[in-house]
Write a protein that holds these residues in place. Structure first.
Motif, PDB file in Angstrom:
ATOM      1  N   ARG A  30      18.181  33.621  27.274  1.00  0.00           N
ATOM      2  CA  ARG A  30      16.762  33.746  27.584  1.00  0.00           C
ATOM      3  C   ARG A  30      16.193  35.035  26.973  1.00  0.00           C
ATOM      4  O   ARG A  30      16.835  36.086  27.021  1.00  0.00           O
ATOM      5  CB  ARG A  30      16.593  33.782  29.100  1.00  0.00           C
ATOM      6  N   ASP A  42      13.266  37.701  27.422  1.00  0.00           N
ATOM      7  CA  ASP A  42      12.313  38.100  28.470  1.00  0.00           C
ATOM      8  C   ASP A  42      11.122  38.875  27.913  1.00  0.00           C
ATOM      9  O   ASP A  42      10.039  38.836  28.474  1.00  0.00           O
ATOM     10  CB  ASP A  42      13.021  38.963  29.516  1.00  0.00           C
ATOM     11  N   GLU A  43      11.355  39.582  26.835  1.00  0.00           N
ATOM     12  CA  GLU A  43      10.286  40.451  26.332  1.00  0.00           C
ATOM     13  C   GLU A  43      10.448  40.624  24.814  1.00  0.00           C
ATOM     14  O   GLU A  43      11.566  40.723  24.309  1.00  0.00           O
ATOM     15  CB  GLU A  43      10.403  41.812  27.023  1.00  0.00           C
ATOM     16  N   ASN A  94       9.351  31.941  28.242  1.00  0.00           N
ATOM     17  CA  ASN A  94       8.686  32.798  29.229  1.00  0.00           C
ATOM     18  C   ASN A  94       8.626  34.265  28.819  1.00  0.00           C
ATOM     19  O   ASN A  94       8.373  35.139  29.648  1.00  0.00           O
ATOM     20  CB  ASN A  94       9.389  32.660  30.584  1.00  0.00           C
ATOM     21  N   ALA A  95       8.894  34.518  27.557  1.00  0.00           N
ATOM     22  CA  ALA A  95       8.923  35.918  27.105  1.00  0.00           C
ATOM     23  C   ALA A  95       7.526  36.534  27.142  1.00  0.00           C
ATOM     24  O   ALA A  95       6.523  35.868  26.860  1.00  0.00           O
ATOM     25  CB  ALA A  95       9.481  35.990  25.695  1.00  0.00           C
ATOM     26  N   GLU A  98      14.070  41.933  24.606  1.00  0.00           N
ATOM     27  CA  GLU A  98      14.831  42.093  25.846  1.00  0.00           C
ATOM     28  C   GLU A  98      15.356  40.699  26.188  1.00  0.00           C
ATOM     29  O   GLU A  98      14.585  39.752  26.281  1.00  0.00           O
ATOM     30  CB  GLU A  98      13.866  42.612  26.924  1.00  0.00           C
ATOM     31  N   SER A 115      18.363  38.057  28.390  1.00  0.00           N
ATOM     32  CA  SER A 115      19.231  37.955  29.570  1.00  0.00           C
ATOM     33  C   SER A 115      19.838  36.560  29.613  1.00  0.00           C
ATOM     34  O   SER A 115      19.519  35.699  28.782  1.00  0.00           O
ATOM     35  CB  SER A 115      18.422  38.214  30.833  1.00  0.00           C
TER      36      SER A 115
END
Lengths: 222, 123
Positions: B25, B27-28, B59-60, B111, B113
């Motif tokens: 995933r 994230d940013e 969903n970043a 970022e 995860s």
């Protein structure tokens, strides 16, 4: 977890543009990226170029449009190789599109390729195609404030054509104002006045084309 | 609207980096933009919402950092920050300047995860 990326988002385009540029250099061909807003007269200016330099230069044209083959058919009717690129909604040409267009041209038989970019004064300025010179057309019917509104493209080009100059007396186009604004952005750029209807200025346009086609690769202003 | 092509490139780079790190995933995403480019960040965000759907970056959050423009005057060699294409040298008034910084566009970092449901891979 954080990953340091540090990657240029336009790297794919820049790398392909550099490849196109090298390919042209290997075959001793020059390529002009012609940009303007829709209706400024890009195709007519190219047709004038063909008519007045075809006895001295071996030309080909790459036509970029969102849709249709109208422009490439007009060029082919003049017995000049023409490759049509349809961007299907895309607002500019990219170096990858030009690479595949070059695949369809016999570069050993050419001196000069003119690219007619998609009609737009914003997006094409951000995408290097590997060209050896950049040119923008402003027509008197558009108004003299274009360089104020789209400074980036006027700053970047190697020459400017003021087209439809035969209509000057019918429009509120202040030529001195236009020239002054351009000078503030790009002090040494040649500004050529042209009329594709009555032929005013075609001599200067022809001489610029011949110089571009025979000079070494022109350094692009960044 | 040239942000569409830019957003495709962003997603391509981000997906390659994330899968190389074995991350499930994103994230940013931090994008650095020179203040003189014509790219519009809200436009990139708009296209990203559409293009990233169904990918690991769905969903970043996009973060934009502006990079100040920096130029050197071609006449008097003064260094200054041009704030538009019409800027002239504050020392001598010359419009001739060489832009040293201000037209960049790159991905600084991401970022990543693992989603909660992922296996024992860990970070």
């Amino acid at each position: 977890m954080k990953i340091e990326v540090k990657k240029n988002i336009l790297a794919t385009n820049s790398a392909m543009a550099a490849e196109n540029h090298q390919r042209l250099e290997d075959h001793d061909v020059r390529m002009i990226n012609l940009m303007a807003s829709p209706g400024a007269g890009k195709t007519s200016v190219i047709m004038q170029a063909i008519e007045h330099t075809r006895d001295r230069l071996r030309l080909a044209v790459i036509e970029g449009d969102i849709a249709s083959e109208i422009d490439s058919l007009a060029i082919e009717a003049m017995d000049i190789p023409a490759i049509q690129i349809n961007t299907d909604g895309g607002c500019h040409l990219t170096a990858v599109m030009i690479a595949s267009a070059l695949d369809h041209l016999d570069l050993d038989t050419l001196d000069l390729i003119i690219i007619e970019n998609v009609g737009n004064l914003v997006c094409p300025a951000e995408f290097d195609l590997g060209e050896t010179a950049r040119l923008v057309i402003a027509s008197v019917t558009e108004g003299h404030d274009k360089p104020h509104k789209y400074p980036m493209i006027f700053r970047q080009v190697d020459a400017i054509i003021v087209n439809k100059i035969d209509l000057l007396s019918y429009c509120d186009f202040d030529l001195n104002h236009f020239r002054r604004t351009v000078r503030d952005l790009n002090p040494d750029v040649p500004i050529m006045e042209l009329s594709c209807r009555d032929g005013f200025g075609v001599g200067e346009w022809r001489r610029w084309l011949e110089a571009s086609a025979t000079a070494g690769p022109i350094d692009l202003k960044s | 609207m040239h942000e569409y092509a830019i957003t495709e490139n962003i997603l391509e780079i981000v997906q390659a980096e994330a899968s190389r790190a074995g991350a499930g995933r994103v994230d940013e995403i931090t994008v650095v933009m020179g203040e003189l480019t014509t790219f519009v960040d809200s436009s990139i965000e708009f296209y990203f919402g559409e293009l990233a759907r169904g990918t690991a970056a769905e969903n970043a959050v996009l973060k934009f950092q502006k990079l100040q423009a920096r130029a050197v005057c071609g006449n008097c060699e003064a260094q200054f920050r041009p704030q538009s294409a019409f800027f002239t040298c504050p020392d001598c008034g010359s419009p001739l300047y060489e832009l040293k910084q201000g037209q960049e566009l790159f991905i600084e970092s991401i970022e990543v995860s693992q989603p909660e449901t992922s296996g024992p891979k860990g970070e």
